[in-house]
Write an enzyme that holds these catalytic residues in place. Structure first.
Site, mmCIF file in Angstrom:
data_model
loop_
_atom_site.group_PDB
_atom_site.id
_atom_site.type_symbol
_atom_site.label_atom_id
_atom_site.label_comp_id
_atom_site.label_asym_id
_atom_site.label_seq_id
_atom_site.Cartn_x
_atom_site.Cartn_y
_atom_site.Cartn_z
ATOM 1 N N ASP A 10 36.299 -15.108 -43.752
ATOM 2 C CA ASP A 10 36.392 -16.458 -43.210
ATOM 3 C C ASP A 10 37.188 -17.299 -44.199
ATOM 4 O OD1 ASP A 10 34.631 -17.074 -45.299
ATOM 5 O OD2 ASP A 10 33.053 -17.855 -43.998
ATOM 6 N N HIS A 11 37.230 -18.592 -43.970
ATOM 7 C CA HIS A 11 38.002 -19.488 -44.833
ATOM 8 C C HIS A 11 37.505 -19.494 -46.280
ATOM 9 C CE1 HIS A 11 34.702 -21.638 -42.917
ATOM 10 N NE2 HIS A 11 34.637 -22.363 -44.019
ATOM 11 N N CYS A 67 32.729 -13.650 -47.094
ATOM 12 C CA CYS A 67 32.469 -15.026 -46.703
ATOM 13 C C CYS A 67 31.850 -15.720 -47.918
ATOM 14 C CB CYS A 67 31.598 -15.137 -45.451
ATOM 15 S SG CYS A 67 29.858 -14.691 -45.612
ATOM 16 N N GLY A 68 31.438 -16.945 -47.769
ATOM 17 C CA GLY A 68 30.938 -17.696 -48.914
ATOM 18 C C GLY A 68 29.800 -17.005 -49.637
ATOM 19 N N HIS A 100 24.262 6.326 -52.309
ATOM 20 C CA HIS A 100 22.934 6.541 -51.739
ATOM 21 C C HIS A 100 22.831 6.114 -50.279
ATOM 22 C CE1 HIS A 100 20.561 6.675 -55.799
ATOM 23 N NE2 HIS A 100 21.652 7.440 -55.805
#
Length: 145
Positions: A10-11, A67-68, A100
């Site tokens: 994402d941004h 993403c963040g 694993h």
């Protein structure tokens, strides 16, 4: 033939995604950039789904999503049967996710790790192989019929 890696963000992960693409291509990987393509606000599930589809359609061998926090995009990717997306914030966790858990997508928290840590996590994730053995039995239990 080089490995194909699908990558999407994402941004919040846009800058890190672009750094990783350059690094991976310099190492001979073929990278499929699934977006986003600028800093405009976008919805992370869209890109988690695109990377997952690339893996499930055998267009890419492994994936990276960003993403963040790394959580939302990982949750989106993991909605797809056959995807095992692991949120990793250290190389050690990335190593275990591959060896694993046979993770096929790496999720990175762009707002919580620096570029050097991200590069190290990605390198570890891509170089590690699934160990199988006792771990296979556990991985087989992840999917619900």
């Amino acid at each position: 033939m080089s490995r194909v890696i699908a990558i999407g963000s994402d941004h919040a992960g846009f800058d890190l995604k672009n750094l990783l693409i350059k690094n991976l291509e310099s190492k001979g990987y073929k990278v499929m950039d699934q977006g986003c393509f600028d800093m405009e606000s976008v919805d992370y599930p869209d890109f988690g789904h695109l990377v997952s589809a690339a893996i499930l359609n055998h267009v890419a061998e492994l994936g990276i999503v960003i993403c963040g926090s790394g959580n939302g995009i990982a949750m989106s990717a993991n909605r797809h049967p056959g995807i095992r997306c692991a949120l990793c914030w250290t190389p050690e966790i990335a190593s275990l996710a591959r060896s694993h858990n046979d993770a096929n997508i790496l999720s990175l928290p762009a707002r919580f790790i620096d570029e050097q840590v991200a590069l190290s996590i990605v390198e570890t994730f891509l170089l590690k192989d699934f160990e199988g053995g006792r771990h296979q039995r556990r991985v087989d239990k992840i999917e619900i019929a």
